[in-house]
Every structure is written in C-alpha cells, then in structure tokens.
Design a protein around this motif. Structure first.
Motif, PDB file in Angstrom:
ATOM      1  N   UNK A  66       0.825  -1.212   0.000  1.00 35.40           N
ATOM      2  CA  UNK A  66       0.000   0.000   0.000  1.00 35.40           C
ATOM      3  C   UNK A  66       0.859   1.263   0.000  1.00 35.40           C
ATOM      4  N   UNK A  67       1.964   1.222   0.726  1.00 36.95           N
ATOM      5  CA  UNK A  67       2.849   2.388   0.760  1.00 36.95           C
ATOM      6  C   UNK A  67       3.468   2.656  -0.606  1.00 36.95           C
ATOM      7  N   UNK A  68       3.837   1.614  -1.336  1.00 32.62           N
ATOM      8  CA  UNK A  68       4.391   1.797  -2.682  1.00 32.62           C
ATOM      9  C   UNK A  68       3.373   2.492  -3.581  1.00 32.62           C
ATOM     10  N   UNK A  69       2.124   2.075  -3.491  1.00 31.17           N
ATOM     11  CA  UNK A  69       1.077   2.671  -4.327  1.00 31.17           C
ATOM     12  C   UNK A  69       0.861   4.134  -3.965  1.00 31.17           C
ATOM     13  N   UNK A  70       0.749   4.437  -2.686  1.00 29.02           N
ATOM     14  CA  UNK A  70       0.508   5.812  -2.246  1.00 29.02           C
ATOM     15  C   UNK A  70       1.673   6.719  -2.651  1.00 29.02           C
ATOM     16  N   UNK A  71       2.891   6.247  -2.444  1.00 27.09           N
ATOM     17  CA  UNK A  71       4.059   7.063  -2.802  1.00 27.09           C
ATOM     18  C   UNK A  71       4.132   7.297  -4.308  1.00 27.09           C
ATOM     19  N   UNK A  72       3.769   6.282  -5.095  1.00 27.71           N
ATOM     20  CA  UNK A  72       3.769   6.457  -6.549  1.00 27.71           C
ATOM     21  C   UNK A  72       2.732   7.462  -7.012  1.00 27.71           C
ATOM     22  N   UNK A  73       1.537   7.394  -6.417  1.00 31.12           N
ATOM     23  CA  UNK A  73       0.463   8.328  -6.773  1.00 31.12           C
ATOM     24  C   UNK A  73       0.824   9.751  -6.362  1.00 31.12           C
ATOM     25  N   UNK A  74       1.577   9.898  -5.267  1.00 27.57           N
ATOM     26  CA  UNK A  74       1.950  11.232  -4.783  1.00 27.57           C
ATOM     27  C   UNK A  74       2.771  11.992  -5.811  1.00 27.57           C
ATOM     28  N   UNK A  75       3.466  11.272  -6.683  1.00 27.08           N
ATOM     29  CA  UNK A  75       4.299  11.915  -7.709  1.00 27.08           C
ATOM     30  C   UNK A  75       3.556  12.134  -9.029  1.00 27.08           C
ATOM     31  N   UNK A  76       2.283  11.786  -9.048  1.00 26.24           N
ATOM     32  CA  UNK A  76       1.506  11.857 -10.292  1.00 26.24           C
ATOM     33  C   UNK A  76       0.942  13.255 -10.496  1.00 26.24           C
ATOM     34  N   UNK A  77       1.038  13.763 -11.727  1.00 31.05           N
ATOM     35  CA  UNK A  77       0.410  15.036 -12.083  1.00 31.05           C
ATOM     36  C   UNK A  77      -0.110  14.947 -13.515  1.00 31.05           C
ATOM     37  N   UNK A  78      -1.159  15.707 -13.798  1.00 33.40           N
ATOM     38  CA  UNK A  78      -1.818  15.692 -15.100  1.00 33.40           C
ATOM     39  C   UNK A  78      -1.749  17.083 -15.730  1.00 33.40           C
ATOM     40  N   UNK A  79      -2.033  17.178 -17.024  1.00 36.96           N
ATOM     41  CA  UNK A  79      -2.084  18.498 -17.665  1.00 36.96           C
ATOM     42  C   UNK A  79      -3.188  19.366 -17.054  1.00 36.96           C
ATOM     43  N   UNK A  80      -3.040  20.670 -17.168  1.00 34.39           N
ATOM     44  CA  UNK A  80      -4.085  21.585 -16.716  1.00 34.39           C
ATOM     45  C   UNK A  80      -5.320  21.415 -17.592  1.00 34.39           C
ATOM     46  N   UNK A  81      -6.491  21.691 -17.012  1.00 31.64           N
ATOM     47  CA  UNK A  81      -7.744  21.536 -17.755  1.00 31.64           C
ATOM     48  C   UNK A  81      -8.739  22.583 -17.292  1.00 31.64           C
ATOM     49  N   UNK A  82      -9.943  22.520 -17.832  1.00 27.45           N
ATOM     50  CA  UNK A  82     -10.969  23.503 -17.505  1.00 27.45           C
ATOM     51  C   UNK A  82     -11.729  23.179 -16.226  1.00 27.45           C
TER      52      UNK A  82
END
Length: 278
Positions: A250-266
């Motif tokens: 679970x910690x691996x998943x949470x840490x990986x998601x913490x580094x996730x970012x997406x393009x800006x949107x409306x």
C-alpha cells in the motif's frame, strides 16, 4: 411468448430456479439494469465489464451450498428483487468471514465460536445490492415457505470483471492515459520487489484543474498476502506478520500516486484506478 424457469439441481450443492435475465425483462428494462450496475462497477470498483445477468428464484427447499467463484471476476454481486414483507424464511446470502480462512492466527482459546462468528448473513431485502469477494466461500441458506415462484426469493446476480482505469471530468483520454501509464510503470516496477499478494484494490483520485492530485479515496480492497511465500522488505529484512507485507504494498502505491500530475484543464476530474494482484 411463454416464459419458463430452468430448474438447476446439483445434488447437495445447488437447488433453484434460474434463467438468463435477458429472457425475462424487456430490452429497455434490461439495458437500464445493465447500465446502472455497470456504472456502479466502473465508479466504485474499477471494473469495465460485467458478466451477463442471471435471474434466480428460490421457493421452498431451494438453496446454494457453499462454493467459491474464482474464475468469473474479482467481484460478485447480488441485487434482490424480492418483495417487501415476503412470507418465506431463510434465503440469506451467507458469506464466510475472511478471518476464518486464517483460523489459527486469530484463534482465542478463551472464546467460543458460533455461526455468527463464522458467517455473515445478508437478508434478501428489496433493492439491496451485495458486492463481495467471490473467492470467499459463500452460499444461500435454504428457503422455507411457499412453492409459488411469485412468493419466492428473487434476485439478479453476476460478476464484475475486467478491471481497468475509469475517468470522468474535464480531462480527455489522452491527457489521462499518458501520465497514468508512466506512473503505473513506475509503481509496477516497485511492486515486483514487494511480497507476493493476491486480490484487487481500487482507489479514486480527485484531480484539480491545475493537474495536481488533491486526494485519494480507497474504494475497495481484497488484497491478501500469499500464505507461506517468502516475505522480504526492500532492505532484505524479514517481514513476518502478513499485515506488514500488505502495508509495504500500500505504501508503494501511495508514494507512486503522490508523484503523479496531469495536464491543466478547464475543471476537476475523477480517476478510478484498479490494481490487480495475481
């Protein structure tokens, strides 16, 4: 056109009336049921498909013995259409409590053990949806009452299948898939070094219009470390309690998601993300 129930009987295992639900409902009603259930499976479980619906009826003497549905999908469901105020007794969906499968790990010589400590029982109340891990032994307690199908236990049932990411909001498919693929590749590489596990979990990401992940909701979780498998932490130290092995994953998943970012949107977007361990 005349409707006929199929009588399904496997001695000492199954005894009930059933039919593919598509044969009973109108095309419009069937599509409505299917769309509503599939929408739930996508949003809450991260499953992109479900098996064709079955409609089953239980009159006096009908039951399902305990069994497991391993190959059909990661989640089973039962939607009760049984009339309120029904006259029969029994007919509960009965599911073994997960801790019983690890009985000696939770054994307490100071406590007794009765039916309610071993099984969860869910009555077939109208419009109640039960979703559960089909790997757990489960069945239907015997119905006692009328032989009239109009007065029996009536349920729709099937399995949610094919876990895949699902998103809803301002971001389009390309904007979601590229950063998500990179993130999943990184998480997958880390998970290869984790203790072996089986099951599935699903999370929902709340993505703001600036592309950042505001929060994570844990939707569902059937993740279980594989008993008896070697369990090592990244530093090579032994991890004995299975709960600790789960926590590492679970910690691996949470840490990986913490580094996730997406393009800006409306606007904001919700991303449902399933993780399958086999």
């Amino acid at each position: 056109e005349r409707f006929v129930w199929d009588y399904w009987n496997v001695p000492d295992q199954y005894n009930l009336l059933r039919t593919p639900a598509k044969r009973y409902f109108s095309d419009q009603d069937y599509r409505g049921l299917e769309d509503a259930l599939l929408g739930y499976g996508q949003r809450e479980l991260g499953c992109s498909r479900m098996t064709p619906l079955w409609l089953s009826c239980y009159v006096d003497g009908c039951y399902q013995g305990f069994h497991a549905d391993n190959p059909h999908g990661p989640w089973a469901f039962v939607l009760s259409l049984t009339e309120e105020g029904h006259a029969f007794e029994g007919g509960e969906t009965t599911i073994m409590k997960p801790r019983i499968l690890e009985y000696w790990r939770t054994y307490d010589p100071a406590k007794g053990c009765e039916s309610g400590d071993i099984f969860d029982k869910v009555s077939p109340d109208f419009n109640k949806l039960i979703v559960f891990d089909p790997r757990l032994p489960h069945g239907v307690s015997a119905v006692r009452g009328s032989q009239d199908p109009r007065e029996g236990r009536l349920v729709l049932h099937g399995w949610f299948a094919d876990p895949r990411p699902f998103f809803d909001g301002a971001l389009d498919a390309d904007a979601v898939q590229e950063p998500l693929a990179e993130c999943m590749e990184s998480i997958s590489a880390e998970l290869q070094q984790m203790p072996p596990a089986t099951g599935m979990l699903a999370i929902r990401l709340h993505v703001l219009k600036d592309g950042s992940v505001e929060s994570i909701d844990w939707l569902s979780d059937t993740l279980v470390p594989i008993p008896g498998a070697p369990v090592l932490a990244l530093d090579g130290a032994s991890v004995e309690p299975p709960e600790d092995a789960r926590q590492l994953i679970l910690e691996v998943i949470v840490e990986g998601i913490a580094n996730l970012s997406f393009p800006k949107s409306s606007g904001d977007t919700e991303v449902t993300l399933p993780f399958v361990f086999e």
